[in-house]
Motif scaffolding. Structure first.
Motif, mmCIF file in Angstrom:
data_model
loop_
_atom_site.group_PDB
_atom_site.id
_atom_site.type_symbol
_atom_site.label_atom_id
_atom_site.label_comp_id
_atom_site.label_asym_id
_atom_site.label_seq_id
_atom_site.Cartn_x
_atom_site.Cartn_y
_atom_site.Cartn_z
ATOM 1 N N THR A 240 0.835 -1.212 0.000
ATOM 2 C CA THR A 240 0.000 0.000 0.000
ATOM 3 C C THR A 240 0.862 1.251 0.000
ATOM 4 O O THR A 240 0.606 2.198 -0.760
ATOM 5 N N MET A 244 0.977 4.109 -2.891
ATOM 6 C CA MET A 244 0.726 5.524 -2.601
ATOM 7 C C MET A 244 1.888 6.392 -3.086
ATOM 8 O O MET A 244 1.679 7.508 -3.567
ATOM 9 N N TYR A 272 -11.920 3.341 -2.637
ATOM 10 C CA TYR A 272 -10.910 2.756 -1.744
ATOM 11 C C TYR A 272 -9.569 3.461 -1.929
ATOM 12 O O TYR A 272 -8.859 3.727 -0.960
ATOM 13 N N LEU A 276 -7.419 5.355 1.005
ATOM 14 C CA LEU A 276 -6.032 5.034 1.317
ATOM 15 C C LEU A 276 -5.132 6.250 1.155
ATOM 16 O O LEU A 276 -4.254 6.506 1.987
ATOM 17 N N HIS A 280 -2.790 8.200 4.016
ATOM 18 C CA HIS A 280 -1.336 8.255 3.932
ATOM 19 C C HIS A 280 -0.780 9.677 3.788
ATOM 20 O O HIS A 280 0.372 9.920 4.138
#
Length: 301
Positions: A240, A244, A272, A276, A280
């Motif tokens: 993830t 990002m 989603y 996310l 972040h």
């Protein structure tokens, strides 16, 4: 269940013993599923050609699976329940040697004496894992083959040349283990780095832990454990963060529409992705693109 000491019994460094071969064979398997079993002898399973899986029951709650390819071998502790699995796709040719330890006799050094003379052997005998997987540059195979051919001559399992070849085999494996560890300070480091490389190359695809584990030939549960131990985070958390960082780069350095960024980084759902990204960066993708003072995320190393 496996000896708590690890791959080798503790008495090898306390008593004068020597290895004795109790069984050996060349064999070709295809479409074969061996039941779980144990035996009193340690075992070396070497893949000459093809591919196979070895499943190991390390405890009542932990089962590992290792995929072996041509030129790879596994050294198993005597007490580890295990089984061999070979698919229907193609044959797997293997060379196996099973051995135990008996009181030392003769002119050749005992394992304890060998460990005192060879630092790599001493380190090998302290191996804490119940099994060890290595890739061979052909040196181990040639010694194993010579050992089996000598045994086939009927010279006896305690013959001088048999003992000499087994000492050579032990030293070769110990040195190969050390060389492998020098390339990656721990075997787990190697698999973690391979997993990271796979994620970095395929972050734009749908990916699960089982896909990464298959790519590096490890059991998913085992890979998750060593990845968390080495990096301090889960594989999905690493993936993830990687996605990002790539999204940040695309937002700042390209004109790719924000609605399409999620597809570029392997996240199928726009909602989603936005969730996310906000978690972040504390910004929405639009806010991030419009910001002039945004700090890029750094992928954990």
């Amino acid at each position: 269940m496996p000896d708590a000491h690890g791959l080798f019994p503790a008495r090898l460094t306390a008593e004068h013993v020597q290895p004795q071969v109790v069984a050996y064979y060349f064999k070709q398997w295809q479409g074969f599923q061996m039941p779980f079993h144990t035996h009193e002898s340690a075992e070396i399973m070497y893949v000459i050609d093809g591919i196979c899986d070895v499943e190991l029951q390390l405890s009542s709650r932990q089962t590992d699976s290792v995929t072996l390819k041509k030129g790879e071998f596994i050294v198993l502790d005597a007490t580890v329940p295990h089984r061999l699995l070979v698919g229907e796709a193609g044959p797997c040719r293997m060379l196996n040697v099973e051995f135990r330890y008996v009181p030392h006799s003769g002119a050749l050094p005992s394992i304890l004496q060998l460990a005192m003379a060879e630092e790599v052997v001493a380190a090998f005998l302290k191996e804490t894992e119940s099994y060890l997987v290595l890739r061979d540059p052909d040196e181990v195979y040639h010694v194993m083959k010579s050992l089996v051919l000598e045994l086939d001559k009927g010279a006896g399992r305690s013959g001088m040349l048999v003992q000499l070849l087994f000492v050579q085999l032990l030293v070769r494996i110990a040195r190969l283990r050390e060389e492998t560890r020098q390339g990656a300070s721990e075997p787990s480091d190697y698999y973690v780095k391979q997993s990271m490389a796979y994620m970095q190359q395929n972050y734009d695809r749908d990916m699960q832990v089982k896909d990464i584990a298959q790519a590096v030939s490890l059991h998913p549960g085992y890979l998750q454990r060593i990845f968390k131990k080495v990096t301090g985070q889960t594989m999905m958390a690493y993936l993830t963060a990687l996605r990002m960082e790539k999204a940040c780069m695309l937002l700042l350095e390209t004109d790719v529409p924000i609605a399409e960024i999620c597809d570029y980084v392997g996240i199928g759902s726009r909602q989603y992705f936005h969730m996310l990204f906000k978690a972040h960066t504390n910004q929405t993708p639009a806010e991030y693109r419009n910001s002039m003072n945004t700090h890029k995320l750094i992928v954990p190393r």
